[in-house]
Enzyme design. Sequence first.
Site, PDB file in Angstrom:
ATOM      1  CE  LYS A  49      -4.160  -1.982   2.055  1.00 30.53           C
ATOM      2  NZ  LYS A  49      -5.136  -1.922   3.174  1.00 30.53           N
ATOM      3  NE  ARG A  68       9.890  -1.644  11.075  1.00 26.82           N
ATOM      4  CZ  ARG A  68       8.862  -0.823  11.085  1.00 26.82           C
ATOM      5  NH1 ARG A  68       8.971   0.367  10.504  1.00 26.82           N
ATOM      6  NH2 ARG A  68       7.724  -1.157  11.663  1.00 26.82           N
ATOM      7  CG  ASP A  89      11.018   8.830   8.872  1.00 27.51           C
ATOM      8  OD1 ASP A  89      11.185   9.897   9.493  1.00 27.51           O
ATOM      9  OD2 ASP A  89      10.156   7.985   9.200  1.00 27.51           O
ATOM     10  CD  GLU A 149      14.996   4.122  13.445  1.00 28.70           C
ATOM     11  OE1 GLU A 149      14.992   5.271  12.990  1.00 28.70           O
ATOM     12  OE2 GLU A 149      14.147   3.262  13.145  1.00 28.70           O
ATOM     13  CG  HIS A 168      10.732   5.539  13.016  1.00 35.48           C
ATOM     14  ND1 HIS A 168      11.513   4.412  13.037  1.00 35.48           N
ATOM     15  CD2 HIS A 168       9.520   5.124  12.586  1.00 35.48           C
ATOM     16  CE1 HIS A 168      10.810   3.362  12.653  1.00 35.48           C
ATOM     17  NE2 HIS A 168       9.592   3.773  12.363  1.00 35.48           N
ATOM     18  CD  GLN A 169       9.439  14.053  11.131  1.00 35.51           C
ATOM     19  OE1 GLN A 169      10.444  14.334  11.764  1.00 35.51           O
ATOM     20  NE2 GLN A 169       8.610  14.968  10.646  1.00 35.51           N
TER      21      GLN A 169
END
Length: 434
Positions: free
Chosen positions: A252, A336, A360, A365, A397-398
């Site tokens: 998706k 990821r 991202d 992290e 990671h936003q």
Amino acid sequence: MKEITYVVDNPMGVHARPAALLAQLCVGLKSAVRLECNGKTAAGNNVLEILALGAKKGDTLHVTAEGDDEEAAIAQVNELLHGEFAEKEAPEVLKIAFFGTKDYDRVFFSELAKEKGPGTYNSEIKYFTTRLTPETAPLAKGYDAVCIFVNDEAPRQVVETLAEGGVKLILLRCAGFNNVDLQAAKECGIKVARVPAYSPYAVAEHAMAIMQEANRRLGRAYNKVRDNNFALSGLLGVDLHNKVCGVMGTGKIGQCFARIAKGYGMTVIGWDAFPNKKLEEEGLLTYVTEDELLEKADLISLHMPLIMGEGGTYHKIDKDAIAKMKDDVMLVNSARGPLIDTEALIAALKDGKFHAVALDVYEGEDANVYTDRSDERLHSSITARLTMFPNLVLTSHQAFFTREALQAIAVVTMENARNFNEGNDLGNAEVKAK
């Protein structure tokens, strides 16, 4: 415009669960749905606004839908109002230990879980700000379920500790499940449920946003202007129009990114372990081999799940993969971190391989995610090494972080909790060991 009226007959009024389901339904509609009750109005796609109506038993809801699918939209809303808004029997209260809590988590989860009784989510949440780790797992003793996020840890040791404490369900408020030892969960009799999809648009839009920031050096440009420097040196970008976009992973989110790239006038090619031929039939993209994508794409966007082990996706972008890419290629990862071998990426950045890189997520992290470390020195951390490159953009990671996505995550997670508590099938939300 289409409209209907509905007289609330549930003794609890329009409480959290039906409001949540209505909001989720409306998010997927093209038409704008609005509700009015006792002089107050609410957007149909906003659960908090619906709850703020304070609709009680006997109150009348006036519902309107206006847009391309207004007739179908009002029909779906009407069906929901006469279905899930009805009174239902309640099982025992499900006790949930919620790890890694942030203020924005409470906004939605607390609203959905505040009510007990028939037809509600019938859950009791204890919020812990700490992450789930081997050291903190004992905090879940006496709870029926734990709710965790991407940076929580659930290896075998943690899973076994949870089982010893009585936990029977791991609720992942995210799509990924690589941080859970599924085999250990199976052996311990613990079910695992995730959020298969929340807002693919949120992630795809963020991926393109940071890609363009890296391409056009927007962060650097902003800082130069703040210093009263209007020179264009160091800000040269490239057109995306007529370039080739390679999408690795065409689920998706990958599809959403492909449509955005198509809107820029790019030619889209895709690679997936399980190709979706319908995407080729509609003309969105053309499937190619992995090597062909790496060799032909001017921009590569990663949208694969992280799968460890032989044949998996761990370090899918390694030294060899980077070598196959064009010089001055653009690379974006919003999936990821460990999909990319960080050491190989840094070496290639030093060699000038990339025109732009946008991350991202990145390998290593976990200690940084959603944590304020502004008072600490970077030393030789991975962030210090990555941010030294002027053509690299790093965010924390936003990509998922939109109101629509947070609402969907809360609703689906609480639906998973309710289904488990009532003995219902968890459907495609359940993840199991192979």
